[in-house]
Structures are given as structure tokens and as C-alpha cells.
Design an enzyme around this catalytic site. Structure first.
Site, PDB file in Angstrom:
ATOM      1  N   GLU A  18       0.849  -1.183   0.000  1.00  0.00           N
ATOM      2  CA  GLU A  18       0.000   0.000   0.000  1.00  0.00           C
ATOM      3  C   GLU A  18       0.887   1.237   0.000  1.00  0.00           C
ATOM      4  O   GLU A  18       1.898   1.299   0.685  1.00  0.00           O
ATOM      5  CB  GLU A  18      -0.893  -0.022   1.237  1.00  0.00           C
ATOM      6  CG  GLU A  18      -1.930   1.058   1.251  1.00  0.00           C
ATOM      7  CD  GLU A  18      -2.878   0.916   2.433  1.00  0.00           C
ATOM      8  OE1 GLU A  18      -3.398   1.946   2.872  1.00  0.00           O
ATOM      9  OE2 GLU A  18      -3.086  -0.217   2.905  1.00  0.00           O
ATOM     10  N   SER A  22       6.351   4.216   4.019  1.00  0.00           N
ATOM     11  CA  SER A  22       7.243   4.946   4.915  1.00  0.00           C
ATOM     12  C   SER A  22       8.678   4.642   4.491  1.00  0.00           C
ATOM     13  O   SER A  22       8.930   3.712   3.716  1.00  0.00           O
ATOM     14  CB  SER A  22       7.021   4.491   6.359  1.00  0.00           C
ATOM     15  OG  SER A  22       7.421   3.138   6.506  1.00  0.00           O
TER      16      SER A  22
END
Length: 118
Positions: A18, A22
Site C-alpha cells: 500500500e 514509509s
């Protein structure tokens, strides 16, 4: 990450994490992708395309391309991307990538893909 890609293979689809990732997520996925792709390139004889790698690994083609570019294993020749897989360079990158996590025993993976009813 290996289990999610193994499930994607069983389903006949490619996977990708997704977005947005990060920094730590990108580092983790890039490490996994690197080890998987380098292992295939080291064992494979002859030419192989990004799409073939995607079919073999269930990793999205764009993720393969960016990973190989980060390793400087992609050259752009005659209007197309070409994988440059010198065995010594692959060995160097594999050593730098280190060992991955635990491997999945695919024979123990019991899962049936969801199928929508019409």
C-alpha cells in the site's frame, strides 16, 4: 513479505505494498525485492524481461524496475530498459543484501483465492 507474494502467486496476480510507503517500509520491501530478484537473475541463463520477472515473483513490474535501477542493473538502450546482470556485480549486491527473513514452505500454504459470484 514472502507469504503475501506467495499468496499473490497462487491467485495469479501481482502484488505491491500500500502506498505511500514509509522510509522504513520502503527499506524493508526493497531488501526483500532485491534478494528475490538477484537470486533469480543469478540462476537464470539468457535474457529475461521485467514482465517475466513479475510473472515469476508476483512483484509489480514498477517495483522491479525501481529496485533494479537502485542497484544500477538497468541500462537504457535503443529505447528500452535492459537488465545488466554481470555475475560479479550480482554476487556483490547479494552479499550486501544479506540474508532475508524466514522462508515460507509453499507446500504448507493452504489457501483458496476469493472468487466473486456472478
Amino acid at each position: 513479505m514472502d507469504p503475501t507474494y506467495e499468496l499473490s502467486k497462487k491467485e495469479g496476480k501481482v502484488g505491491t505494498p500500500e502506498r505511500p510507503l514509509s522510509d522504513l517500509g520502503l527499506l524493508s520491501y526493497r531488501g526483500y525485492w532485491t534478494r528475490v530478484l538477484l537470486d533469480i537473475l543469478k540462476k537464470h541463463k539468457g535474457n529475461i524481461s521485467i514482465n517475466e520477472l513479475s510473472d515469476m515473483t508476483a512483484i509489480k513490474a514498477e517495483d522491479i524496475l525501481t529496485t533494479l535501477q537502485s542497484l544500477e542493473l538497468i541500462q537504457y538502450k535503443k529505447g528500452q530498459h535492459v537488465i545488466y546482470a554481470n555475475p560479479k556485480v550480482l554476487d556483490h549486491h547479494l552479499k550486501a543484501a544479506g540474508r532475508g527473513g524466514l522462508e515460507v514452505d509453499v507446500s504448507k500454504l493452504i489457501w483458496t483465492p476469493y472468487k466473486e459470484q456472478s
